[in-house]
Design a protein around this motif. Structure first.
Motif, PDB file in Angstrom:
ATOM      1  N   SER A  62       1.151  19.339 -15.529  1.00 46.43           N
ATOM      2  CA  SER A  62       1.030  19.261 -16.952  1.00 46.43           C
ATOM      3  C   SER A  62      -0.299  19.663 -17.498  1.00 46.43           C
ATOM      4  O   SER A  62      -1.374  19.542 -16.885  1.00 46.43           O
ATOM      5  CB  SER A  62       1.461  17.798 -17.362  1.00 46.43           C
ATOM      6  OG  SER A  62       0.770  17.621 -18.863  1.00 46.43           O
ATOM      7  N   GLU A  63      -0.294  20.047 -18.834  1.00 49.34           N
ATOM      8  CA  GLU A  63      -1.529  20.419 -19.586  1.00 49.34           C
ATOM      9  C   GLU A  63      -1.680  19.474 -20.391  1.00 49.34           C
ATOM     10  O   GLU A  63      -2.520  19.127 -21.327  1.00 49.34           O
ATOM     11  CB  GLU A  63      -1.628  21.828 -19.968  1.00 49.34           C
ATOM     12  CG  GLU A  63      -1.805  22.956 -18.958  1.00 49.34           C
ATOM     13  CD  GLU A  63      -1.712  24.317 -19.294  1.00 49.34           C
ATOM     14  OE1 GLU A  63      -1.893  24.538 -20.577  1.00 49.34           O
ATOM     15  OE2 GLU A  63      -2.116  24.939 -18.685  1.00 49.34           O
ATOM     16  N   LEU A  64      -0.661  18.374 -20.703  1.00 49.77           N
ATOM     17  CA  LEU A  64      -0.629  17.363 -21.759  1.00 49.77           C
ATOM     18  C   LEU A  64      -1.645  16.276 -21.382  1.00 49.77           C
ATOM     19  O   LEU A  64      -2.020  15.510 -22.106  1.00 49.77           O
ATOM     20  CB  LEU A  64       0.610  17.055 -22.087  1.00 49.77           C
ATOM     21  CG  LEU A  64       1.361  17.871 -23.167  1.00 49.77           C
ATOM     22  CD1 LEU A  64       2.743  17.519 -23.252  1.00 49.77           C
ATOM     23  CD2 LEU A  64       0.658  17.854 -24.653  1.00 49.77           C
ATOM     24  N   PHE A  65      -1.674  15.967 -19.863  1.00 48.76           N
ATOM     25  CA  PHE A  65      -1.855  14.821 -19.618  1.00 48.76           C
ATOM     26  C   PHE A  65      -3.013  14.821 -18.502  1.00 48.76           C
ATOM     27  O   PHE A  65      -3.021  15.949 -17.895  1.00 48.76           O
ATOM     28  CB  PHE A  65      -0.905  13.794 -18.904  1.00 48.76           C
ATOM     29  CG  PHE A  65       0.269  13.323 -19.843  1.00 48.76           C
ATOM     30  CD1 PHE A  65       0.036  12.831 -21.151  1.00 48.76           C
ATOM     31  CD2 PHE A  65       1.410  14.095 -19.691  1.00 48.76           C
ATOM     32  CE1 PHE A  65       1.050  12.375 -22.010  1.00 48.76           C
ATOM     33  CE2 PHE A  65       2.569  13.930 -20.443  1.00 48.76           C
ATOM     34  CZ  PHE A  65       2.414  13.187 -21.794  1.00 48.76           C
TER      35      PHE A  65
ATOM     36  N   GLN B 237       3.671  10.441  -6.349  1.00 47.87           N
ATOM     37  CA  GLN B 237       4.775  10.994  -7.347  1.00 47.87           C
ATOM     38  C   GLN B 237       4.033  11.522  -8.884  1.00 47.87           C
ATOM     39  O   GLN B 237       4.426  12.473  -9.324  1.00 47.87           O
ATOM     40  CB  GLN B 237       5.934  10.290  -7.484  1.00 47.87           C
ATOM     41  CG  GLN B 237       6.720  10.170  -6.410  1.00 47.87           C
ATOM     42  CD  GLN B 237       7.717   9.209  -6.459  1.00 47.87           C
ATOM     43  OE1 GLN B 237       8.746   9.232  -7.199  1.00 47.87           O
ATOM     44  NE2 GLN B 237       7.585   7.892  -5.944  1.00 47.87           N
ATOM     45  N   LEU B 238       3.359  10.447  -9.275  1.00 46.54           N
ATOM     46  CA  LEU B 238       2.664  10.571 -10.759  1.00 46.54           C
ATOM     47  C   LEU B 238       1.552  11.694 -10.706  1.00 46.54           C
ATOM     48  O   LEU B 238       1.901  12.464 -11.644  1.00 46.54           O
ATOM     49  CB  LEU B 238       1.912   9.235 -10.957  1.00 46.54           C
ATOM     50  CG  LEU B 238       1.163   9.436 -12.052  1.00 46.54           C
ATOM     51  CD1 LEU B 238       2.262   9.229 -13.304  1.00 46.54           C
ATOM     52  CD2 LEU B 238       0.025   8.160 -12.183  1.00 46.54           C
ATOM     53  N   ARG B 239       0.852  11.918  -9.673  1.00 50.60           N
ATOM     54  CA  ARG B 239      -0.082  12.968  -9.661  1.00 50.60           C
ATOM     55  C   ARG B 239       0.757  14.393  -9.593  1.00 50.60           C
ATOM     56  O   ARG B 239       0.055  15.349 -10.311  1.00 50.60           O
ATOM     57  CB  ARG B 239      -1.033  12.936  -8.296  1.00 50.60           C
ATOM     58  CG  ARG B 239      -1.882  11.757  -8.348  1.00 50.60           C
ATOM     59  CD  ARG B 239      -2.934  11.998  -7.288  1.00 50.60           C
ATOM     60  NE  ARG B 239      -3.862  10.649  -7.290  1.00 50.60           N
ATOM     61  CZ  ARG B 239      -4.773  10.294  -7.962  1.00 50.60           C
ATOM     62  NH1 ARG B 239      -5.060  11.115  -8.921  1.00 50.60           N
ATOM     63  NH2 ARG B 239      -5.260   9.079  -7.840  1.00 50.60           N
ATOM     64  N   LEU B 240       1.764  14.434  -9.016  1.00 52.13           N
ATOM     65  CA  LEU B 240       2.518  15.850  -8.778  1.00 52.13           C
ATOM     66  C   LEU B 240       2.877  15.985 -10.419  1.00 52.13           C
ATOM     67  O   LEU B 240       2.910  17.198 -10.780  1.00 52.13           O
ATOM     68  CB  LEU B 240       3.940  15.596  -8.071  1.00 52.13           C
ATOM     69  CG  LEU B 240       3.335  15.798  -6.544  1.00 52.13           C
ATOM     70  CD1 LEU B 240       4.955  15.440  -5.654  1.00 52.13           C
ATOM     71  CD2 LEU B 240       3.069  17.201  -6.339  1.00 52.13           C
ATOM     72  N   VAL B 241       3.455  14.980 -11.007  1.00 46.20           N
ATOM     73  CA  VAL B 241       3.729  15.299 -12.591  1.00 46.20           C
ATOM     74  C   VAL B 241       2.982  15.587 -13.269  1.00 46.20           C
ATOM     75  O   VAL B 241       2.923  16.476 -14.123  1.00 46.20           O
ATOM     76  CB  VAL B 241       4.734  13.980 -12.851  1.00 46.20           C
ATOM     77  CG1 VAL B 241       5.019  14.033 -14.483  1.00 46.20           C
ATOM     78  CG2 VAL B 241       5.897  13.736 -12.212  1.00 46.20           C
TER      79      VAL B 241
ATOM     80  N   HIS C 283       0.768  -1.001   0.122  1.00 49.98           N
ATOM     81  CA  HIS C 283      -0.045   0.011  -0.015  1.00 49.98           C
ATOM     82  C   HIS C 283       0.983   1.148  -0.041  1.00 49.98           C
ATOM     83  O   HIS C 283       0.571   2.226  -0.755  1.00 49.98           O
ATOM     84  CB  HIS C 283      -0.798  -0.120   1.289  1.00 49.98           C
ATOM     85  CG  HIS C 283      -2.156   1.083   1.212  1.00 49.98           C
ATOM     86  ND1 HIS C 283      -1.685   2.208   1.555  1.00 49.98           N
ATOM     87  CD2 HIS C 283      -3.230   0.946   0.586  1.00 49.98           C
ATOM     88  CE1 HIS C 283      -2.939   3.189   1.473  1.00 49.98           C
ATOM     89  NE2 HIS C 283      -3.768   2.473   0.774  1.00 49.98           N
ATOM     90  N   LYS C 284       2.113   1.294   0.795  1.00 53.61           N
ATOM     91  CA  LYS C 284       2.973   2.407   0.834  1.00 53.61           C
ATOM     92  C   LYS C 284       3.582   2.605  -0.288  1.00 53.61           C
ATOM     93  O   LYS C 284       3.640   3.612  -0.977  1.00 53.61           O
ATOM     94  CB  LYS C 284       3.930   2.211   1.897  1.00 53.61           C
ATOM     95  CG  LYS C 284       4.640   3.447   2.657  1.00 53.61           C
ATOM     96  CD  LYS C 284       5.062   3.295   4.017  1.00 53.61           C
ATOM     97  CE  LYS C 284       6.340   1.958   3.631  1.00 53.61           C
ATOM     98  NZ  LYS C 284       6.788   1.772   4.989  1.00 53.61           N
ATOM     99  N   LEU C 285       3.929   1.489  -1.151  1.00 51.24           N
ATOM    100  CA  LEU C 285       4.598   1.595  -2.481  1.00 51.24           C
ATOM    101  C   LEU C 285       3.862   2.232  -3.547  1.00 51.24           C
ATOM    102  O   LEU C 285       4.035   3.376  -4.020  1.00 51.24           O
ATOM    103  CB  LEU C 285       5.119   0.075  -2.826  1.00 51.24           C
ATOM    104  CG  LEU C 285       5.772   0.000  -4.060  1.00 51.24           C
ATOM    105  CD1 LEU C 285       6.938  -1.130  -3.972  1.00 51.24           C
ATOM    106  CD2 LEU C 285       5.064  -0.487  -5.154  1.00 51.24           C
ATOM    107  N   MET C 286       2.458   1.787  -3.447  1.00 48.07           N
ATOM    108  CA  MET C 286       1.363   2.358  -4.488  1.00 48.07           C
ATOM    109  C   MET C 286       1.217   3.822  -4.346  1.00 48.07           C
ATOM    110  O   MET C 286       1.289   4.520  -5.064  1.00 48.07           O
ATOM    111  CB  MET C 286       0.221   1.530  -4.587  1.00 48.07           C
ATOM    112  CG  MET C 286       0.505  -0.063  -4.937  1.00 48.07           C
ATOM    113  SD  MET C 286       1.121  -0.301  -6.600  1.00 48.07           S
ATOM    114  CE  MET C 286      -0.104   0.430  -7.554  1.00 48.07           C
ATOM    115  N   ALA C 287       0.967   4.030  -2.728  1.00 53.51           N
ATOM    116  CA  ALA C 287       0.906   5.483  -2.660  1.00 53.51           C
ATOM    117  C   ALA C 287       1.872   6.379  -2.975  1.00 53.51           C
ATOM    118  O   ALA C 287       1.501   7.201  -3.493  1.00 53.51           O
ATOM    119  CB  ALA C 287       0.376   5.363  -0.917  1.00 53.51           C
TER     120      ALA C 287
END
Lengths: 439, 439
Positions: A354-357, A346-350, A337-341
């Motif tokens: 962005s306005e591309l995704f 991190q992914l959400r931050l990236v 759970h921690k790994l996925m969280a």
């Protein structure tokens, strides 16, 4: 009992195996890049894709990954996130040591049979016991009053379910439907043998035919991670619930699933895809018998070795939870759970920069397992390319990121599915490249 | 490195497993004797048969056998020789100790992939290497210029071969034929999904249709043990050679088999049916690709655990031969050849004294492996009831001996197939009863 010397020998064996693999590859394999895909294939041949790209040192094999770290920072290295290969949990399993190690002597499991008194006569009792225990620990499925049917992965059980639920003497094949976006392999798995028993019927949302049908309900859904219910809701429907991702690291557990026919797999729950072990919880005895008959005709049972190993691994998962966070061991579900969280954060931050995704929106919900309100954090990202990019898969391939296009899931190519379960190295590279695209 | 303590723990685990199995059986299993067989089944449901008879303490499970010795001398005990469950070799594998023991840590083989550079991307290199080595040691198959495709037993590879060899856009399914008596599962395996690609076409001897066809050549043949060649011999035939029994303990090795598509399995070669591991040697690259594709759609690969264990077991077999008859180890093929020779000798004595039964006649031939002229000694007896007995299966069932009737093999019910690979105890009981029938 399990000494350093054992680990040394294992490590040595792995090295020898890698070296021999490389030698064999060079000596024996003829080059088969760019070979044509010959049979009726509805969608991309994913393995083919991997193979074509091996020359650029990409691979989803955990063995090959471990040899390709040299060019890790290079953007030339292809990152294959097309598959949901669950190598992310390797670190946890290394920590467990001999708690998850299995030893099988040469004289064991010679017979085809495990227990001829069971409907599923090739089901190892030890495995069945650990399945029941794990569902009780997690609270994600009702096991009372269910027959357990073991399969060579949940793929085989999916096919066994189609065989078992198809009417015997129907003049035409029963339709198999699923709301889009649906798991990309469902159509080809259903149609590849041109069976007279069942036939892919497409999107459940637009399914209008009268009479019996089979609806696949994948929840949380592959590819988009949303919790689902059946869509067609007519009287003559048979439902198959594919709950491969209904585990606490991916989604809040709301209640024990209580369906007629439910599929699970170790590939996604514990990350042991190489075992090829899945299980079905089946209410109706006749359906369990027919599924067993299918597996008899298909493979005369399921590997005993992998069932025994799966039992050991499931036991380690249940033990790790029940023993809490003792000094020496971490719970598998807390780890995962921690790994996925972390990865989703991190992914959400990236993506937010962005306005591309864009990403799907999820609502937090109470998880009865972790006893708190939590966000879903699916095993796949269902990424949408915004703006002018019409073919998101091709767009990302330009950055050496392999993903699976929305068209294979019955929707627009503006979407792609991206694995969140790959190695740390590949995931971090993926984030770096995604960030770079936007700047 | 492998202490007595390890063996003690293993033995303890087995005991616990047996006790729990018995407990689970009593607590959870509802009785399902005499349940009806519901789906379209062309022949006897063998497993069903076993299950129905469990109440009389019969079982082909090696576990159950080991608990059913109490009533061994009683004629009430049902002896199930319907299946070819290869438990006869257990004694050899117990002797080998840790040479055939495998240890798999929890972090190993997480990935779906073994080697993405190989056409068969889920094939473990270690297993492939041992397959090649064993064929070289035994001299029973040419491996040069062949692709190895691993399967979940040779059953899955049989289905993969049908898929791979069927023309893609044919208006009607291709016929699949085999000379009778043929392996009883071929028709149902071919027809159970009502595939539009292929269809059971019956006895090869009487096959007259024009156009493409698939012919199965099982040699030595299951059920009758005879060496075979293709029968149809027309230009548009695809041949699948099922050489499951082409090993020195069953038949003299005449030359390395050199066909387009050949199937083997550990179930019959080493006796490890519970592993569910088979392999195909495939000349044509496109056929190997399509077979791999089938296994991808069917089970997304083959258990890595069992492939690694099979590699270890095959290595032990090759080693045991190459090291000759050293003090501490016996060659597997010498052990198994001697075992089969003894059983056949005893059986012939019993049958020759009788006017009720007869056996097939075999000619001795030179065996390149043992380097001498030897008699075939098949894994099954193809027994004929002489005289007035028209239904040999029913006749023997009257003596609590379960066999498989000739009708399932496409011939007369005067014949039955009887396994020669069961435990010593069951085999001896079988001989005792057969002797008693005559007197």
């Amino acid at each position: 009992m399990f000494s350093l010397r054992h680990f040394f020998v294992l490590s040595l064996a792995l090295n020898v195996s890698l070296i021999l693999r490389l030698m064999m590859h060079q000596a024996q394999q003829k080059p088969h890049h760019n070979h044509s895909v010959t049979h009726h294939e509805e969608h991309n041949n994913n393995i083919h894709k991997s193979r074509m790209l091996i020359s650029s040192s990409s691979s989803t094999s955990s063995f090959a990954n471990s040899t390709s770290t040299t060019g890790a920072s290079s953007n030339n290295r292809v990152i294959n996130l097309d598959h949901g290969d669950p190598t992310a949990y390797e670190r946890f399993w290394r920590q467990t040591g001999d708690k998850s190690t299995i030893t099988i002597p040469g004289w064991q499991s010679l017979s085809y049979f495990s227990d001829v008194t069971n409907i599923c006569w090739f089901l190892e009792a030890e495995f069945a016991r650990e399945v029941v225990r794990l569902h009780n620990v997690v609270g994600n499925a009702v096991t009372e009053g269910r027959h357990i049917v073991v399969g060579t992965g949940s793929s085989q059980l999916f096919l066994a379910a189609l065989y078992a639920l198809s009417p015997i003497d129907s003049p035409e094949p029963i339709s198999v439907v699923c709301a889009s976006p649906y798991y990309s392999s469902y159509p080809s798995m259903t149609n590849h043998l041109k069976s007279g028993l069942y036939k892919w019927g497409g999107d459940a949302e637009s399914y209008e035919k009268e009479g019996p049908y089979i609806e696949l309900v994948t929840s949380p859904n592959n590819p988009d991670g949303h919790v689902r219910r059946s869509k067609v809701n007519r009287s003559q429907g048979f439902l198959v619930h594919d709950l491969a991702y209904y585990w606490p690291q991916y989604t809040p557990i709301s209640a024990p699933a209580d369906h007629d026919l439910t599929l699970f797999t170790v590939s996604k729950s514990t990350g042991h895809a190489g075992m090829r072990i899945g299980w079905a919880l089946v209410k109706d005895q006749e359906v369990a018998k027919k599924m067993t008959k299918f597996i008899e005709l298909n493979t005369i049972g399921v590997s005993k070795d992998s069932q025994l190993r799966a039992a050991k691994v499931l036991r380690a998962v249940s033990d790790s939870w029940e023993q809490g966070n003792s000094k020496e061991s971490e719970s598998f579900f807390k780890f995962s759970h921690k790994l996925m969280a972390n990865r989703w954060k991190q992914l959400r931050l990236v993506v937010e920069r962005s306005e591309l995704f864009s990403l799907p929106k999820f609502s937090p919900a109470f998880c009865t397992f972790f006893n708190q309100v939590l966000e879903p954090q699916p095993a796949f990202v269902w990424l949408k390319c915004e703006g002018n990019v019409e073919d998101c898969e091709s767009f990302l391939r330009g950055y050496n990121i392999l993903t699976r296009s929305g068209i294979h899931f019955g929707v627009s190519p503006k979407y792609v599915r991206i694995s969140m379960l790959d190695t740390d190295e590949n995931f971090n590279q993926f984030l770096d490249r995604l960030s770079a695209i936007q700047s």
